[in-house]
Scaffold this active site. Sequence first.
Site, mmCIF file in Angstrom:
data_model
loop_
_atom_site.group_PDB
_atom_site.id
_atom_site.type_symbol
_atom_site.label_atom_id
_atom_site.label_comp_id
_atom_site.label_asym_id
_atom_site.label_seq_id
_atom_site.Cartn_x
_atom_site.Cartn_y
_atom_site.Cartn_z
ATOM 1 N N SER A 124 0.846 -1.189 0.000
ATOM 2 C CA SER A 124 0.000 0.000 0.000
ATOM 3 C C SER A 124 0.890 1.251 0.000
ATOM 4 C CB SER A 124 -0.922 -0.042 1.222
ATOM 5 O OG SER A 124 -1.988 0.832 1.077
ATOM 6 N N ASP A 376 -8.415 -5.534 -5.836
ATOM 7 C CA ASP A 376 -8.098 -4.409 -4.960
ATOM 8 C C ASP A 376 -8.378 -3.085 -5.659
ATOM 9 O OD1 ASP A 376 -6.954 -2.679 -3.140
ATOM 10 O OD2 ASP A 376 -4.879 -3.235 -3.602
ATOM 11 N N HIS A 401 -6.091 -6.490 -1.457
ATOM 12 C CA HIS A 401 -4.985 -5.564 -1.128
ATOM 13 C C HIS A 401 -3.781 -6.329 -0.565
ATOM 14 C CE1 HIS A 401 -3.697 -1.466 -0.850
ATOM 15 N NE2 HIS A 401 -3.669 -1.386 0.455
#
Lengths: 438, 438
Positions: A124, A376, A401
């Site tokens: 991320s 995601d 994710h």
Amino acid sequence: MVDHFGFDVNLTFKQRYLIADQYWKNDNGAVLFYTGNEGDITWFCKNTGFMWDVAEELKAMLVFAEHRYYGESLPFGNLSFSDSKHLNYLTSEQALADFAVLIEYLKKTIPGAKNSPVIAIGGSYGGMLAAWFRMKYPHIVIGALAASAPIWQFTDLVSCGKFFEIVTNDFKKSGSECSETIQSSWKAIDRLTSTGEGLQWISEVFHLCNPLRSQTDAIMLKSWLAETWVNLAMVDYPYSSDFLMPLPAWPIKEVCKYLKDPSASDKILVQNIFQAVNIYYNYSGEASCLNTSQTATSNLGIQGWNYQACTEMVMPICTTGISDMFEPQAWDFAAYSDQCFQEWGVRPRPSWIPTVFGGKNISSHSNIIFSNGALDPWYAGGVNENITDTLVSIVIPDGAHHLDLRARNADDPESVLLARTMEVDYMKKWITQFQGHR
Amino acid sequence: MVDHFGFDVNLTFKQRYLIADQYWKNDNGAVLFYTGNEGDITWFCKNTGFMWDVAEELKAMLVFAEHRYYGESLPFGNLSFSDSKHLNYLTSEQALADFAVLIEYLKKTIPGAKNSPVIAIGGSYGGMLAAWFRMKYPHIVIGALAASAPIWQFTDLVSCGKFFEIVTNDFKKSGSECSETIQSSWKAIDRLTSTGEGLQWISEVFHLCNPLRSQTDAIMLKSWLAETWVNLAMVDYPYSSDFLMPLPAWPIKEVCKYLKDPSASDKILVQNIFQAVNIYYNYSGEASCLNTSQTATSNLGIQGWNYQACTEMVMPICTTGISDMFEPQAWDFAAYSDQCFQEWGVRPRPSWIPTVFGGKNISSHSNIIFSNGALDPWYAGGVNENITDTLVSIVIPDGAHHLDLRARNADDPESVLLARTMEVDYMKKWITQFQGHR
């Protein structure tokens, strides 16, 4: 240093990092360095089982470095968030410089680590940092695994609508009429919340800790719901997990079991929506009421991230209501900037990240793996095609994710197993190259 | 932005840049971008004839960007140097960010420039900036010519004694007994300045604007002389020139004509030293007295550079008195740091530059030419061997400080002509590569 890029403030602060050396062989073992993102580093450490799973094979030392202004790494203690003056050192560049200085310190102080190859790993925002770290400090890390890193979710590098289209598709695929039901729910909520009685009724149905009192609260409720759907898309993992919240396997499928009838009456529809979000917020069954101001684990530093989003990390996202199941909302930078100024006293600089980190023009760099799960929403801003032989993309069709960074699991889909194998192969190649050059 | 790396200070300032587009062909012409260093940009523009000489061949636009805190590019006007708070934004990283933002602005606003390849060019500190610019912003410049850029004159990357050895060798080669005479002069000055009468006598001999009054003044005189010898080594050009000072061709040879007798009496020796430095300070014959506080053109920003040397640009330099013609002086960082703190209220961070720009570990970068003249003391901290196929070194045996960047001259030695040809060839190659990738 609190300020790596200026000399007037000559303060230092304590940065937390975790270290595990039980698998490390100091003759040719690597250091896997997690470039911490917007939260408590112990939580990222627990949720990055991949590093633990590959440590032995890579004879690797693991280091998890906490990002400044998160967890316990607060440059000014309790005052860190008190005003824009104290927040001034919360930037990605300062965080990268922290990582560089930390690695040099570890190499100097850990016997046998001096010549160890270091690989950056992150997911991320941490994945962006891993990639940017390799770009800006290639003398410090030999490569980077940037998992679910939306480095292109800036300015107009990608379409702002893609993000919510992916969310919508996840729901579309997970149950018949599921996305349509959500799409119908917005108007139903509007109609019900148009009266005081309706506001009260909805508050009860949703077991809200703080009942809705106005039209503004109703708008907040809808954005809380939208965020819930987004979060579900992010953590739509194939096994029961506890990342943002404790959840069953394939949680969107579970959620969609309650969302089969887009043409139900407003009240039934809203009751079904409650059943659905209740899976996300109360899978444990322990919540006595739902708090719309909290949509995920408190291990994430919401304050810090909001500030970053109001300065450097400006990621345009929009909805059309046509290609997605949400209410249409254009990207309105002027309003966004005003809100940031009101909240933090700062103005965002949306084009700075592409200026400093290259935008789409990154082909002169090397040794970065960009992995993205197609489920995601952050896939939208990710690098999903190979740029060069050494700037490679790995797409995980069944991944949410950064699924690849999670610990091995019996229910892992084949695609993530393959991704992890490729990732380890690339890392081994970098290590071999590095040792050949010494 | 005054501060690219923080959002609390949301100020902008006017940066000066010069632009020449008469040779530019906007179909495939390049932009040669001079990364301005510590001085007035018009002066660098005048002293970088190379760019003008090659503009037509490369169909190039020329841009000369002034470095913040120099010339007219003062972020806080007259207050820019008032205290460490106002000086806080004088760093190489901020300067590089200025260049990046300026280039993006030019590409956006000059019709036809959008896809022009940009090449960074700089000399000395500007050469370091050119190299670092390519390292940190490879998406903005396709390559860099870093002339006489001592990017390794930091921490212990090179021996601190090399610098003054080169100065010494220049004098040794330029006249019989020349370096020996200078070597003898320090003790002669010591002996003469040990009395009040001697201080007065020397002040008269040197035509000093401010007569020596104490032992401390005598030490200042010696360091002024040392700096003079260094400057002569830097500008030992093969033709009469006016860079730091107006000078004859091969000025060290001229100077050495007065420095042939190391065993002369103290007074004769010192008189000869005066004759020698008078060539440097008064070649025009117009100076009525010599000012020991000024050793070079006022186009250089001494204040700004002193601050930079007291923060990031810490370049250890030492003398032994054996391998060089100077008084022995070890590199004493603690004393240096204390002096910086006294003068500016800041402490230097000597290892930051290698941490942020890679020290000797820069092989993952590409398209940088490091050119160095072997007569130039800054050669000591330069890159004088090829690192890879695309990180190349060009050594100019007969060159002083970035001779290659100066305008074509009938008296140019063969070695600098060859260097310039190679430089242009590399640049053409980068441009061709860039156009092939588009």
